[in-house]
Design an enzyme around this catalytic site. Structure first.
Site, PDB file in Angstrom:
ATOM      1  N   LYS A  86     -13.244  -0.808   7.389  1.00 44.09           N
ATOM      2  CA  LYS A  86     -13.064   0.581   7.002  1.00 44.09           C
ATOM      3  C   LYS A  86     -14.241   1.115   6.190  1.00 44.09           C
ATOM      4  O   LYS A  86     -14.788   2.183   6.496  1.00 44.09           O
ATOM      5  CB  LYS A  86     -11.774   0.669   6.184  1.00 44.09           C
ATOM      6  CG  LYS A  86     -11.334   2.031   5.824  1.00 44.09           C
ATOM      7  CD  LYS A  86     -10.096   1.929   4.946  1.00 44.09           C
ATOM      8  CE  LYS A  86     -10.455   1.303   3.609  1.00 44.09           C
ATOM      9  NZ  LYS A  86      -9.328   1.349   2.649  1.00 44.09           N
ATOM     10  N   THR A  87     -14.625   0.377   5.172  1.00 42.64           N
ATOM     11  CA  THR A  87     -15.711   0.823   4.305  1.00 42.64           C
ATOM     12  C   THR A  87     -16.998   1.011   5.097  1.00 42.64           C
ATOM     13  O   THR A  87     -17.708   1.998   4.913  1.00 42.64           O
ATOM     14  CB  THR A  87     -15.940  -0.199   3.176  1.00 42.64           C
ATOM     15  OG1 THR A  87     -14.674  -0.593   2.667  1.00 42.64           O
ATOM     16  CG2 THR A  87     -16.764   0.399   2.075  1.00 42.64           C
ATOM     17  N   ASP A 109     -10.436   8.584   1.501  1.00 43.40           N
ATOM     18  CA  ASP A 109     -10.057   7.188   1.721  1.00 43.40           C
ATOM     19  C   ASP A 109      -8.687   6.933   1.084  1.00 43.40           C
ATOM     20  O   ASP A 109      -8.279   7.670   0.188  1.00 43.40           O
ATOM     21  CB  ASP A 109     -11.127   6.282   1.088  1.00 43.40           C
ATOM     22  CG  ASP A 109     -10.963   4.847   1.549  1.00 43.40           C
ATOM     23  OD1 ASP A 109     -10.191   4.601   2.493  1.00 43.40           O
ATOM     24  OD2 ASP A 109     -11.619   3.971   0.959  1.00 43.40           O
ATOM     25  N   GLU A 110      -8.001   5.913   1.509  1.00 42.85           N
ATOM     26  CA  GLU A 110      -6.678   5.545   0.995  1.00 42.85           C
ATOM     27  C   GLU A 110      -5.732   6.755   1.040  1.00 42.85           C
ATOM     28  O   GLU A 110      -5.007   7.034   0.086  1.00 42.85           O
ATOM     29  CB  GLU A 110      -6.776   5.017  -0.455  1.00 42.85           C
ATOM     30  CG  GLU A 110      -7.739   3.869  -0.659  1.00 42.85           C
ATOM     31  CD  GLU A 110      -7.191   2.521  -0.198  1.00 42.85           C
ATOM     32  OE1 GLU A 110      -6.102   2.490   0.390  1.00 42.85           O
ATOM     33  OE2 GLU A 110      -7.882   1.520  -0.418  1.00 42.85           O
ATOM     34  N   GLN A 151      -0.079   0.060   3.686  1.00 36.04           N
ATOM     35  CA  GLN A 151      -0.633  -0.274   2.381  1.00 36.04           C
ATOM     36  C   GLN A 151      -0.342   0.809   1.351  1.00 36.04           C
ATOM     37  O   GLN A 151      -1.005   0.899   0.318  1.00 36.04           O
ATOM     38  CB  GLN A 151      -2.138  -0.524   2.484  1.00 36.04           C
ATOM     39  CG  GLN A 151      -2.472  -1.766   3.283  1.00 36.04           C
ATOM     40  CD  GLN A 151      -3.952  -2.056   3.331  1.00 36.04           C
ATOM     41  OE1 GLN A 151      -4.583  -2.294   2.315  1.00 36.04           O
ATOM     42  NE2 GLN A 151      -4.517  -2.011   4.522  1.00 36.04           N
ATOM     43  N   ARG A 188      -5.530  -9.724   1.231  1.00 38.51           N
ATOM     44  CA  ARG A 188      -6.793  -9.789   0.492  1.00 38.51           C
ATOM     45  C   ARG A 188      -7.524 -11.091   0.790  1.00 38.51           C
ATOM     46  O   ARG A 188      -8.695 -11.243   0.506  1.00 38.51           O
ATOM     47  CB  ARG A 188      -6.567  -9.727  -1.040  1.00 38.51           C
ATOM     48  CG  ARG A 188      -5.889  -8.475  -1.596  1.00 38.51           C
ATOM     49  CD  ARG A 188      -6.526  -7.224  -1.159  1.00 38.51           C
ATOM     50  NE  ARG A 188      -5.827  -6.681   0.007  1.00 38.51           N
ATOM     51  CZ  ARG A 188      -6.337  -5.774   0.811  1.00 38.51           C
ATOM     52  NH1 ARG A 188      -7.532  -5.285   0.578  1.00 38.51           N
ATOM     53  NH2 ARG A 188      -5.664  -5.337   1.862  1.00 38.51           N
TER      54      ARG A 188
END
Length: 744
Positions: free
Chosen positions: A37-38, A220-221, A251, A602
């Site tokens: 994503k980043t 984002d998020e 998430q 993670r």
DNA sequence: ATCCAGTACGTTTTT
DNA sequence: CGTACTGGAT
């Protein structure tokens, strides 16, 4: 170091490229964990600029300041020197509100109140309105006000919808609260979103101006945005609907804070012409880890199903560790990490320990200190929440905003100036009808006959102190702070104190000065005001330094967006994860499951989930029930490892303990294995420092010279030394004091 | 005004 | 088990 755009782009998958190359129109990217994503976001920003979009027209919103900083770095590596706006929603709010303060009827020197401050305000409201609210806690009222603001409800709107008794009370307090906040020129966290959202809604001209200014908006998020944030995003994307949102409904973990998962689920309805891209390939975790996490999250009914896959290795099975109790769990996890590092397999920085509650960090801390394993508690904000630091910051806030009564009340008698509760009541009684700040009232204390003698003098001195300090405000942040500490008498108070903890407090205050100094070093255009703002808006992860070679310890919430080769999730027990207060409603329980999902995903190579047979809670040791989530993992995907002492002792002890009554567990409690107050024998508790202190040891201190240790108490980082110098006896923390042992 | 002892009370998660 | 707040004594 960071690869160029071409290089990065060439290695992207098809859907990733599609997202990167999308320029105009709304775009929804559903990005599973570890789906790059980043990389995609950064590349897309770079691509926009390559396509001729002016950097100043791009607004990128991240969830934390840390993420903002990293994105800025990555974009800069691809396209050096471009100035674009990357920040959190809250930081964006602050900047807009300061810039358009006049237009919105705000004073641009407003103070930002955090959770603790706003609770003080609520209490002040309850006091001054003399309301009988004994049935409700200030905290509950504050929470309701916050929730209302998240829903974009102003006091009048809220009052109209207040049906039950509690809401009616809240409505009354909310109104007084808002008035107090305006009087004090203060905004709370929610205001930083609410005000911009309302401004965009009510001021068409302003909205159009900002919409045109931020033609390309990227968030984002997005699954964790609330109604106010949604309104901001929406308001900036009317004339130029180039809104790109990235997120993963699985998430979403901030529902309790007002986040609305519908924002992401309904994006396609809000923007019918939206392009939707799914990133489902995971580049982070092993097949084993991904399969287990995916199996867990599939238990959520309220979700869009998706298919996560990875080309990574199978990897080892997910480990489920059973421990005897919380202390042994902490010890076992740290010991396993230590031996992996000592075997040369890993660095300490490869590990993270994730927990549901901050309260669980205590036993970990002791274990780390005892085993001498380096670690960082990712809780940057905690340092600034210490009383002494809050005091100094309150002085600074009051200097910058003289109307800040909360800060006034905090420091007016710190150090003691002979100003007590009754004098302050007189002062408030004088100030309130005159619509005057407490500081202004203090300046004219001579006009208040009820205050006399020591209190009157104290208030006058305090007012004069602030006037004097205001003249040094243009100095560097650390210099301003030093002036405050010295001239307020705060330093002297701590220095001359006999309290053992006060030397540590002094050290903390010094550290605060250092922090201000570093802040200024990084960018010398930044002021003390910027420093305060930075601290207030800082998130827990902002203080996380992954370059340090130590084990990271943080909450599951803080871990969002991060990744580690090896992850330990501790305390997988009913009541903790899922949390007992989130088990009643299905929606809450599903959020807990998502939280577990976030934690598990993670991990890159190894994942361990631990739980204990017994857990200490409020001083009592209770039998724990394994988390229901453990049952929801695929049975062939996990390997259970019994680390409990009963297993190691090879006796049937576990079974007999299990069958014992509460009274018997009390006996267990008293054996000292859990929360005995008796200090553990020294053989199992080496002290925190590398130096071995004993009573009688002669030591040298940089300031006080040579002295002799007369007493030792406490353990680990809290180990205290009493040392007699020629000038008198003083107390130190063994881990903090600059001491060396004098030989001979 | 200040200090201290006693007690009530409570724990998610955070910008 | 802590802490945060209250009410008493000094």
């Amino acid at each position: 170091m960071t690869p160029s755009f071409e290089e990065t782009f060439s290695r992207l998958t098809e859907p990733q490229r599609e997202a990167v190359l999308h320029v105009d129109g709304p775009l929804l990217v559903l990005a599973g964990p570890g789906s790059g994503k980043t990389r995609v976001i950064t590349c897309r920003v770079a691509n926009l600029i390559r396509q001729g979009v002016r950097p100043s027209q791009i607004l990128a919103i991240t969830f934390t300041n840390k993420a903002a900083g990293e994105m800025r770095q990555r974009v800069d590596a691809m396209l050096p020197g471009q100035r674009l706006w990357i920040s959190t929603f809250h930081a964006l709010g602050v900047r807009l509100l300061r810039q358009y303060a006049d237009r919105l009827g705000l004073d641009k020197n407003f103070t930002i109140y955090d959770q603790a401050d706003r609770l003080r305000v609520v209490k002040l409201c309850l006091d001054s309105a003399a309301m009988d609210v004994s049935r409700f806690t200030p905290d509950a009222i504050q929470g309701a006000i916050s929730k209302a603001k998240n829903q974009l409800q102003t006091p009048d709107v809220y009052a109209r919808s207040a049906t039950d008794y509690f809401k009616q009370i809240v409505a009354q307090v909310y109104e007084v609260y808002e008035k107090k906040m305006r009087d004090q020129n203060a905004l709370d966290f929610d205001d930083l979103l609410l005000w911009p959202a309302l401004a965009l809604k009510n001021d068409a001209e302003l909205r159009a101006e900002l919409d045109a200014r931020f033609r390309y908006v990227l968030i984002d998020e997005y699954q964790d945005t609330n109604k106010a944030q949604y309104a901001i995003a929406r308001g900036l994307s009317v004339d130029y609907p180039n809104l790109c949102v990235v997120g993963d409904p699985d998430q979403s973990v901030y529902r309790w804070r007002g986040s609305d998962i519908r924002n992401i689920l309904d994006f396609e309805r809000d923007f019918p012409q939206a392009r939707v891209i799914r990133l489902e390939q995971n580049f982070r975790s092993t097949k084993a880890i991904l399969r287990v996490a995916d199996h867990l999250i599939a238990h959520n009914e309220d979700r869009k199903p998706k298919t996560l896959f990875t080309a990574n290795d199978e990897g080892s099975k997910v480990g489920v560790l059973l421990c005897e109790n919380g202390l042994e769990e902490a010890d076992a996890v740290v010991a396993r990490i230590k031996s992996a590092v000592e075997a040369g397999q890993r660095h300490y920085r490869d590990f993270a320990i994730l927990m549901r509650l901050n309260a669980l960090s205590r036993s970990l801390e002791t274990a780390f200190v005892r085993q001498r394993v380096p670690f960082q508690m990712v809780r940057g904000v905690a340092f600034f929440e210490r009383k002494e630091n809050r005091d100094i910051l309150a002085y600074l806030r009051l200097l910058l905003n003289p109307r800040d009564d909360i800060s006034f009340l905090r420091v007016v008698n710190e150090p003691a100036r002979g100003i007590g509760k009754t004098s302050l009541q007189h002062l408030q009684a004088y100030a309130e009808p005159r619509e005057m700040s407490l500081l202004t009232a203090a300046e004219q204390v001579d006009k208040i006959p009820a205050i006399k003698g020591k209190a009157s003098l104290g208030l006058k001195n305090f007012a004069r102190l602030l006037t004097e300090l205001r003249e040094v405000l243009d100095a560097t942040p650390d210099e301003v702070m030093r002036q405050v500490i010295d001239r307020s008498g705060y330093r002297r108070m701590l220095k001359e104190s006999a309290e053992p903890d006060d030397q540590e407090r002094l050290a903390n205050v010094e550290e605060l000065v250092t922090a201000a100094h570093q802040f200024h070093e990084e960018d010398n255009s930044r002021t003390i005001s910027d420093f305060l703002e930075n601290i207030t808006l800082a998130s827990d992860v902002d203080g996380f330094d992954e370059k340090q070679d130590c084990v990271a310890v943080m909450t599951l919430h803080a871990a969002k967006g991060l990744e580690f080769p090896v992850v330990y999730m501790i305390a997988n027990e009913q009541g903790i994860l899922p949390h007992e207060r989130s088990m009643k409603e299905k929606a809450e329980l599903e959020e807990e499951r998502r939280l577990a999902f976030v934690g598990m995903t993670r991990a890159e190579e190894e994942l361990y989930l631990s739980y204990a047979r017994m857990r200490e809670f409020r001083g009592q040791t209770l039998y724990a029930v394994p988390s229901m989530f453990l049952e929801e993992l695929p049975h062939d995907g996990v390997e259970t490892i019994d680390l409990s002492s009963s297993a190691n002792r090879g006796s049937g002890a576990a079974a007999s303990w299990r069958s014992q009554s509460a009274g018997a567990s009390q006996g267990w409690y008293e054996t000292g294995f859990t929360s005995s107050k008796k200090p553990a024998p020294r053989t199992v508790d080496p002290n925190a420092s590398d130096l071995d202190y004993e009573v009688g040891t002669m030591v040298h201190h940089d300031v006080y010279g040579v002295g002799r240790i007369t007493d030792i108490s406490g353990h680990g980082v809290m180990r205290k030394l009493k040392i007699r110098f020629s000038t008198g006896e003083r107390n130190f923390l063994a881990s903090k004091a600059k001491l060396s042992i004098v030989q001979g």
